[in-house]
Write an enzyme that holds these catalytic residues in place. Structure first.
Site, PDB file in Angstrom:
ATOM      1  N   LYS A 166       0.716  -1.248   0.066  1.00  0.00           N
ATOM      2  CA  LYS A 166      -0.144  -0.018  -0.111  1.00  0.00           C
ATOM      3  C   LYS A 166       0.815   1.147  -0.144  1.00  0.00           C
ATOM      4  CE  LYS A 166      -2.011   0.327   3.841  1.00  0.00           C
ATOM      5  NZ  LYS A 166      -1.092   1.061   4.634  1.00  0.00           N
ATOM      6  N   GLU A 169       1.152   6.006  12.037  1.00  0.00           N
ATOM      7  CA  GLU A 169       2.267   5.249  11.221  1.00  0.00           C
ATOM      8  C   GLU A 169       3.300   5.142  12.758  1.00  0.00           C
ATOM      9  OE1 GLU A 169       2.652   3.556   8.870  1.00  0.00           O
ATOM     10  OE2 GLU A 169       1.232   4.246   7.401  1.00  0.00           O
ATOM     11  N   ARG A 170       4.045   4.077  12.573  1.00  0.00           N
ATOM     12  CA  ARG A 170       5.189   4.046  13.262  1.00  0.00           C
ATOM     13  C   ARG A 170       6.330   5.080  12.857  1.00  0.00           C
ATOM     14  NH1 ARG A 170       5.473  -2.443  12.396  1.00  0.00           N
ATOM     15  NH2 ARG A 170       4.635  -1.758  10.578  1.00  0.00           N
TER      16      ARG A 170
END
Length: 441
Positions: A169, A192-193
């Site tokens: 993705k 997100e990390r």
């Protein structure tokens, strides 16, 4: 030119205030706290400062006081601590934000100073009036054959990208950010990390993509309020450039994490969960966000939006995916089985659709699209028989053609389209014609 030089200074002077309303903490819990003294001043969504540095947002107001969610740990807050009312949330984007990485409050997180733009904009803004919005614009070249032909993206279109984790993705989003010919690209990395944010910006997006982009990032360790606000900030920045007449490509990763953050906020305010753990307000929050993208009104540009949705186990009926499909102008499904056999982008064409068709393609192009879908559908129905050795050639001409075509069509779906949609359709036409000629012989 002189006005542009002094814009940041003018904006900062305009923000200066001589007095603030002050309240105090009356009750503290790990997720929220109650503030008294601001009931007649504070409104939903307003920002307050708790103690010396911690900030929070007003999420409920009643006669007993204001319920505030803190944007950080409430450890150390005492009863009676001072609370300063700062007012509604807003940001001040500007053209100097292009090429920068900011947090949901508009503060730079790339290690360089960043001045605010000429005017502040509210994070919650209405979309253009529906009767004044233009229709979808021209078909956009993306550099990927599948999107330049079978799943076209038109200017101002809103597309959902439905995928599980690890299916490519982010790789596809960055490829579209570099390939689509937009004036500005606005990217929202929601939940997100921290490591993935740097990897996306430096490796996946790259210097070429960042040079025309504004990246808004809220990592997974940030509070639910901050993660949810990242989507509103992303949209507000895109609207700023749209109002300047620019064509904006907006990429969000992901709307699912935005909805999950909103769920945490709703739970803190006492809203019951009903849709598989999501509150009823989730649908309205998601639809309101998506509706702000799309074609602008007269004198405005357009926001072409590609919004990713995380679907666990390819469950397209889960609440966020179901709401998104109903409000968007098309959806693209990435399949894990396709990715595992090494084809990228792992687009499942038979489960994907672009609502810009048939208007975005000519009559001959629509014929090629329909024929390709027919052959891929016939192969899909026969694939298990082929694997089991039960398929016998000669029973059905369409299926026979589909089996001969499939390796070439599968390779076409993974190919780049360096010459634009015209050359991509020519390549697709040659594949179909070659199959017809081999069948005739």
């Amino acid at each position: 030119m002189a006005d542009q030089v002094f814009d940041p200074l003018i904006a900062q002077i305009a923000e200066a205030r001589s007095c603030y309303s002050v309240g105090q903490v009356a009750d503290v819990s790990p997720n929220s706290l109650r503030v008294i003294g601001l009931t007649r001043v504070a409104a939903l969504g307003d920002v307050v400062r708790l103690g010396d540095a911690l900030t929070g947002e007003v999420v409920r107001v009643d006669p007993a006081g204001c319920l505030v969610m803190a944007e950080g740990s409430t450890a150390g807050l005492r009863l009676g601590a001072r609370v300063i009312h700062l007012g509604p949330r807003s940001i001040a984007p500007g053209r100097n934000w292009i090429g920068r990485i900011v947090d949901p409050d508009g503060a730079p997180i790339d290690g360089r100073p960043l001045f605010p733009g000429p005017e502040r904009r509210a994070l919650k803004a209405p979309p253009p009036p529906p009767t004044e919005r233009r229709g979808l614009g021209q078909r956009l070249d993306t550099g990927l054959s599948v999107f330049d032909t079978l799943l076209p993206i038109a200017q101002g279109q809103r597309i959902g990208l439905f995928a599980g984790s690890g299916v490519g993705k982010s790789r596809l989003l960055s490829r579209l950010a570099r390939g689509v010919g937009a004036d500005v690209v606005v990217i929202g990395l929601i939940g997100e990390r921290g490591r993935e944010v740097r990897d996306f910006v430096e490796d996946t997006l790259g210097p070429e993509g960042l040079a025309k982009s504004v990246v808004i990032a809220a990592t997974s360790d940030r509070s639910a309020l901050t993660r949810a606000r990242a989507a509103d900030t992303m949209m507000t920045v895109a609207e700023y450039f749209r109002d300047q007449g620019a064509h904006v490509l907006m990429l969000a990763d992901s709307i699912t994490r935005f909805a999950e953050a909103q769920r945490e906020v709703a739970a803190a305010t006492g809203e019951p969960a009903s849709l598989r753990g999501f509150p009823p307000s989730m649908a309205q929050q998601v639809m309101s966000l998506c509706e702000r993208a799309g074609p602008g009104a007269a004198g405005q540009g357009d926001i072409t939006a590609i919004l990713s949705v995380l679907v666990a186990g390819s469950d397209m009926e889960e609440p966020v995916a179901d709401v998104m499909r109903g409000v968007l102008d098309g959806h693209v499904v990435l399949d894990r089985k396709i990715a595992e056999r090494g084809r990228y982008p792992a687009v499942d064409l038979l489960r994907s659709v672009s609502r810009s068709l048939p208007a975005a393609a000519s009559e001959e192009e629509n014929r090629l699209i329909a024929l390709t879908r027919r052959y891929l559908g016939a192969y899909d129905k026969t694939e298990l028989m082929l694997q089991a050795g039960l398929y016998a050639e000669g029973n059905d001409p369409v299926t026979d053609t589909a089996v001969r075509l499939w390796p070439m069509l599968d390779a076409f779906l993974a190919s780049e389209s360096l010459g634009g949609a015209g050359q991509a359709f020519e390549a697709l036409g040659r594949i179909l014609e070659a199959s017809d000629m081999s069948a005739a012989h």
